[in-house]
Write an enzyme that holds these catalytic residues in place. Structure first.
Site, PDB file in Angstrom:
ATOM      1  N   ARG A   1       0.864  -1.186   0.000  1.00 28.28           N
ATOM      2  CA  ARG A   1       0.000   0.000   0.000  1.00 28.28           C
ATOM      3  C   ARG A   1       0.896   1.230   0.000  1.00 28.28           C
ATOM      4  NH1 ARG A   1      -4.368  -0.058   4.681  1.00 28.28           N
ATOM      5  NH2 ARG A   1      -4.986  -1.925   3.501  1.00 28.28           N
TER       6      ARG A   1
ATOM      7  N   ARG B   1     -11.355  -8.156   1.922  1.00 27.88           N
ATOM      8  CA  ARG B   1     -10.324  -9.176   2.136  1.00 27.88           C
ATOM      9  C   ARG B   1     -10.450 -10.292   1.103  1.00 27.88           C
ATOM     10  NH1 ARG B   1     -12.591  -8.064   7.177  1.00 27.88           N
ATOM     11  NH2 ARG B   1     -11.283  -6.666   8.433  1.00 27.88           N
TER      12      ARG B   1
END
Length: 323
Positions: free
Chosen positions: A91, A147
Site C-alpha cells: 500500500r 479481504r
C-alpha cells in the site's frame, strides 16, 4: 514427533541500520538478508531503499541499485528463488493498494518490473507470500473490495502467473495469514477475517484442489500477522495479534509471544519451549518482517522489527532455531 524446544539468538547490529519499522518484508539470499518497505508511523511508508544485512558481519548497507525501483510501500511481501528476490503488492503513501511484481537480481543489484496493471493478481496489501524452488505464491490480503482468499503463483522459469481455483466460502478472505509450502502443499494458517481465525487449509497442486483440515494437540489461539516458516514437514508460527485494537491499524492490539509448530503430516500442534520471558527472547509482537534461512549453518526463522504492545515500532533482529 515435532521438535518441542527451540532457541532464540538476538543478533547485534553494527553501525547504522534501517531502524525500527513494521509492515515491512525481509528475505535471505545466501549470507545476506534483504529488507524492504515498512512504516514507523502508521500507514506512512518509510522509504524505498533496499537494506542489506550481512548475517556473518552483522552490518547493514544500502544497496546501490539500478532499474525499475519500486516506490515506498507498507504491507508488502517478498521472497527469493535462487539469487532473485521477488517483491509484490503493498500500500502506498496515498493508501492505494498495489499489485506490481518486481524482481531484484542480487548478483547485479538490478530491479525489474515484471507485471502490474491488469496482469497477475489483483491489488492488495497485508497478504502473504512464500516460495519453493521455482514458484512464488501469493495468498489473500486486503484488496480494493475487501479481504481476499485467492491463491496465485508466479512461475520464475516460465515468467508467467498461475491463478489457482477459488478456495470457496469455506476459506474466508483474510489479511495476515500464515503461508508455507510443506509436503508439496501450500498451507494457509489462521489470519484476520473480521475476527482472528484459527482454521487451517491447504491447496494441493497435484490434485488442483483445496482442503480444510482439523488439527489436534496444543493449538494456538486465533491470531494474525505472525511470523511463519516451514522446515521440512513442520510449519512454525511465532507471535502475532490475538486481539485487534479498537483503533484498527492506527493502534496496537494484544500480541502473543509464543512459538507453535504444526506437524503437517500428523496435523498436530505443539507448543515450543523457547525461553519466553527470558532476556534473549523477542517477546510479544506482530507485523514483523521474517524469513526462513540459514545463519551459521543452522536453518531457522529470522525476525526483524515489528509492532509492540505499546504501539512502538521495533528495530531488533532475532534468529530462532528448533533444537
Amino acid at each position: 514427533m515435532a521438535p518441542m524446544n527451540g532457541k532464540w539468538t538476538k543478533i547485534d547490529q553494527n553501525g547504522a541500520g534501517p531502524g525500527a519499522r513494521s509492515s515491512h518484508a525481509i528475505t535471505i539470499v545466501g549470507k545476506k538478508a534483504y529488507a524492504f518497505g515498512g512504516e514507523f508511523s502508521p500507514r506512512i511508508p518509510v522509504d524505498n531503499k533496499l537494506h542489506v544485512f550481512d548475517l556473518d558481519e552483522h552490518t547493514w548497507t544500502v544497496a546501490s541499485v539500478s532499474g525499475d525501483v519500486p516506490p515506498p510501500r507498507v504491507g508488502v511481501t517478498m521472497d527469493a528463488v535462487g539469487q532473485i528476490v521477488y517483491v509484490f503488492g503493498g500500500r502506498d503513501l496515498e493508501h492505494k493498494e498495489l499489485n506490481e511484481l518486481y524482481s531484484f537480481d542480487t548478483s547485479i543489484n538490478k530491479w525489474t518490473l515484471l507485471s502490474g496493471g491488469e496482469s497477475g493478481p489483483p491489488h492488495r496489501s497485508y497478504h502473504s507470500t512464500t516460495a519453493d524452488d521455482r514458484r512464488v505464491y501469493i495468498f489473500g490480503g486486503c484488496g480494493n473490495s475487501g479481504r481476499l482468499n485467492d491463491l496465485w503463483a508466479y512461475d520464475t522459469i516460465d515468467g508467467k502467473w498461475i491463478e489457482y481455483p477459488s478456495a470457496g466460502e469455506g476459506l474466508k478472505g483474510r489479511g495476515g495469514p500464515g503461508l508455507a509450502v510443506a509436503q508439496r502443499k501450500i498451507w494457509v494458517v489462521y489470519g484476520f477475517a473480521g475476527m482472528e481465525m484459527d482454521d487451517v487449509h491447504y491447496f494441493d497442486p497435484a490434485q488442483n484442489k483445496w482442503a480444510q483440515v482439523e488439527t489436534t494437540g496444543e493449538r494456538p489461539t486465533p491470531r494474525s500477522v505472525f511470523s511463519t516458516c516451514a522446515i521440512g514437514k513442520y510449519v512454525y508460527i511465532y507471535g502475532g495479534e490475538v486481539d485487534p485494537s479498537d483503533l484498527g491499524h492506527l493502534g496496537a492490539g494484544k500480541f502473543a509471544g509464543e512459538v507453535y509448530v504444526l506437524d503437517t503430516e500428523a496435523l498436530e500442534w505443539s507448543r515450543v519451549e523457547d525461553g519466553l520471558g527470558l532476556e534473549n527472547h523477542p517477546g510479544p509482537r506482530g507485523w514483523c518482517a521474517f524469513s526462513v534461512g540459514r545463519k551459521g549453518g543452522e536453518l531457522g526463522l529470522l525476525v526483524y522489527g515489528g509492532n509492540s504492545p505499546s504501539n512502538d515500532r521495533l528495530g531488533d533482529i532475532y534468529f530462532f532455531t528448533p533444537v
